[in-house]
Design an enzyme around this catalytic site. Structure first.
Site, PDB file in Angstrom:
ATOM      1  N   SER A 148       0.858  -1.190   0.000  1.00 39.59           N
ATOM      2  CA  SER A 148       0.000   0.000   0.000  1.00 39.59           C
ATOM      3  C   SER A 148       0.889   1.234   0.000  1.00 39.59           C
ATOM      4  O   SER A 148       2.025   1.180   0.510  1.00 39.59           O
ATOM      5  CB  SER A 148      -0.865   0.007   1.264  1.00 39.59           C
ATOM      6  OG  SER A 148      -1.421   1.300   1.467  1.00 39.59           O
ATOM      7  N   TYR A 160      -0.794  -0.724  10.216  1.00 36.85           N
ATOM      8  CA  TYR A 160      -0.922  -1.038   8.781  1.00 36.85           C
ATOM      9  C   TYR A 160       0.326  -0.601   8.015  1.00 36.85           C
ATOM     10  O   TYR A 160       0.835  -1.337   7.159  1.00 36.85           O
ATOM     11  CB  TYR A 160      -2.168  -0.317   8.269  1.00 36.85           C
ATOM     12  CG  TYR A 160      -2.615  -0.663   6.870  1.00 36.85           C
ATOM     13  CD1 TYR A 160      -3.266  -1.862   6.584  1.00 36.85           C
ATOM     14  CD2 TYR A 160      -2.432   0.242   5.822  1.00 36.85           C
ATOM     15  CE1 TYR A 160      -3.723  -2.152   5.301  1.00 36.85           C
ATOM     16  CE2 TYR A 160      -2.880  -0.032   4.540  1.00 36.85           C
ATOM     17  CZ  TYR A 160      -3.524  -1.226   4.291  1.00 36.85           C
ATOM     18  OH  TYR A 160      -3.969  -1.507   3.010  1.00 36.85           O
TER      19      TYR A 160
END
Ligand code: NAP
Length: 250
Positions: A148, A160
């Site tokens: 990401s 994350y």
């Protein structure tokens, strides 16, 4: 790799981008098996997609090996792995409690869940996949990791960001270590893509995000698929990340 010879494993294939990838592999003439964590969702998606689906939590070592073995029994030794399953548990690392003013910290559970699914999951899946390719003396195999743009470090996504940055580091290590066994490894780093993951965001937050993207819109799962297909087909690609984010820089 010739696309017609693809036998792909897709994790998190019942929903979102993973589901799109299952559809696209089939549409391209390849074979595909997928897993997802919710058994009912797997059964429904398997029927709708016409592809073998297996209930499996990618952070569970035994479940991952069973998924690999069952998928290999269904379609032959896999030669493509798409490490797609992922979760978010966003929150600030530290904020002041609105009433007491005391520090409120990110809980260990939020940190651990995201690391388990987004980093340990790809470790376990790639391990089973690479061992199978090694035993079968497969000439060419490809792993694609879904990272990401948050890997650069996004406020509110400590867990994350760490997992997605770690996954890029693992992409490079795997590329270096596994090349001798015919395994190429690449990563795709999407920006904001229209899936259930982003549909969970507040509309005003989504609009604000879109306005900051040079292309002024969220991406589509099929646009991420194009990058994955490139990694699968380009025999000279390994150890690198393809960013597909509409020009957004975090
Ligand atoms: P999504 O819509 O939430 O779909 C993810 C799928 O993975 C869901 O079906 C989910 O099941 C499943 N899953 C969750 N935990 C799992 C586990 N432990 N084992 C197996 N499957 C599990 O996500 P997405 O937006 O398609 O994202 C796909 C990947 O791209 C993720 O790795 C994500 O981090 C990455 N990504 C997404 C975006 C974006 O904007 N959407 C941007 C950058 C990167 P449940 O629904 O039951 O939890």
């Amino acid at each position: 790799m010739e696309f017609s010879g693809v036998r792909a494993l897709v994790t998190g294939g019942a929903r979102g981008m993973g589901r799109c990838f299952v559809e696209q592999v089939r549409a391209g003439g390849g074979q595909v098996a997928f897993c997802d964590v919710d058994a009912a969702a797997v059964a429904a998606a398997s029927e709708e997609l016409g592809a073998p689906g297996f209930a499996c939590d990618v952070s569970n070592e035994g479940a991952v090996q069973r998924f690999y073995d069952d998928a290999a029994a269904a379609m032959g030794v896999p030669n493509v792995l798409i490490n797609n399953a992922g979760i978010t548990r966003d929150g600030l690392f530290l904020k002041a409690h609105p009433e007491t003013g005391e520090p409120v910290m990110m809980g260990l559970d939020r940190w651990q869940q995201v690391l388990d699914v987004n980093l340990t999951g790809p470790f376990l899946c790639t391990r089973a996949f690479a061992a199978g390719a090694f035993r079968a003396k497969q000439a060419e195999s490809v792993v694609v990791n879904l990272s990401s743009i948050s890997r650069a470090g996004n406020a509110g996504q400590l867990n994350y960001s760490a997992a997605k940055a770690g996954l890029v580091a693992d992409t490079v290590v795997w590329a270096k270590e596994l090349a001798r066994y015919g395994v190429r490894v690449g990563a795709v780093a999407p920006g904001f893509i229209r899936t259930p993951m982003t549909e969970g965001m507040k509309p005003e937050a989504l609009a604000k995000v879109a306005s900051g993207i040079p292309l002024k819109r969220l991406g589509e799962p099929t646009e991420i698929w194009l990058a994955i297909r490139f990694i699968i087909e380009c025999g000279y690609f390994t150890g690198r990340v393809v960013e597909v984010d509409g020009g957004l820089v975090i």
